[in-house]
Design an enzyme around this catalytic site. Structure first.
Site, PDB file in Angstrom:
ATOM      1  N   GLY A 149      71.632 -26.329   9.022  1.00  0.00           N
ATOM      2  CA  GLY A 149      71.188 -27.710   8.845  1.00  0.00           C
ATOM      3  C   GLY A 149      72.158 -28.513   8.005  1.00  0.00           C
ATOM      4  CE1 TYR A 150      75.340 -29.964   2.170  1.00  0.00           C
ATOM      5  CE2 TYR A 150      76.830 -28.108   2.517  1.00  0.00           C
ATOM      6  CZ  TYR A 150      76.516 -29.287   1.873  1.00  0.00           C
ATOM      7  OH  TYR A 150      77.374 -29.800   0.922  1.00  0.00           O
ATOM      8  CB  VAL A 151      77.190 -26.734   8.778  1.00  0.00           C
ATOM      9  CG1 VAL A 151      78.258 -26.937   9.846  1.00  0.00           C
ATOM     10  CG2 VAL A 151      77.756 -25.882   7.650  1.00  0.00           C
TER      11      VAL A 151
END
Length: 242
Positions: A149-151
């Site tokens: 999700g962060y990437v």
């Protein structure tokens, strides 16, 4: 005419060190923060105690009115904006199969919408000859599990950087992204045990974690006259992790 810089996420971690580094070279700094007014005030006090100029302003970078007010403050207090560093970001680590979509939405509001709102205001209001730097993560290329999700949010930041650099043709403004590897900040240490921290510190050939000072030095170069020929790039500052 002295440099005026805006640093979002400037109350802690990499953003804090960037704010102090730019102030040390003579820039007047607007320290943006989300919810830690006391820590932002500490940064301002440290800058002013050393003879520099700084003010703090809080709010959500995903809110276009808050970001516009941040630029208004820089222009009203110091006369304009020459450098913008968007260091604001949030991270939730979990396997994609387990990711709560509310967490995804929160990351995307700050990391994608916030980056876009700050980029849009910078494109409108940076003085000619200025510079804009955003923060991504080397995990965009390294693809560590649990960072999905962060990437996803930071991959969008990198793509935005490349396009904005080309859209600002004719104004002598540089646009770059710095993508840190594992860096010794509270943001990085959160949720990790010592064994995981030690393992990640051994990944670069230089065999240590990066520091906020490492990242601030790269950003200071990119926003300096010496670094002005670097434009439209993603700089993976990670000690050589491949």
């Amino acid at each position: 005419m002295s440099e005026v810089a805006i640093v979002t996420g400037g109350s802690r971690g990499i953003g804090r060190t960037v704010a102090l580094t730019l102030a040390a070279r003579g820039a007047a700094v607007v320290v943006g923060y989300a919810g830690q007014a006391d820590r932002a005030a500490e940064v301002v006090n440290e800058i002013t105690a050393a003879g520099g100029r700084a003010v703090a302003a809080g709010g959500d970078v995903g809110d276009e009115n808050v970001v516009a007010a941040l630029f208004d403050l820089a222009e009203g207090e110091f006369g304009g904006v020459d450098t913008v560093v968007n260091s604001a970001g949030i991270m939730k680590l979990t396997p994609i199969a387990d990711l709560d979509l509310d967490d995804l939405d929160r990351m995307h509001r700050t990391n994608i919408r916030g980056a876009f709102v700050v980029a849009r205001e910078a494109a409108r209001r940076l003085r000619d000859g200025g510079s804009f730097v955003m923060l991504s993560t080397s995990v965009v290329g390294l693809q560590f599990p649990s960072y999905g999700g962060y990437v996803a949010s930071k991959g969008a930041v990198e793509a935005l950087t490349l396009i904005l650099a080309r859209e600002l043709r004719g104004r002598n403004i540089t646009v770059n992204t710095v993508a840190p590897g594992p860096t010794a900040t509270d943001f990085f240490f959160e949720g990790k045990d010592q064994a995981e921290i030690d393992r990640m510190a051994k990944q670069p050939p230089l065999e240590r974690l990066g520091t906020p000072e490492d990242m601030a030095a790269v950003i200071a170069f990119l926003t300096s006259p010496e670094g002005h020929w670097v434009n439209g790039q993603v700089v993976r500052a990670n000690g050589g992790i491949i």
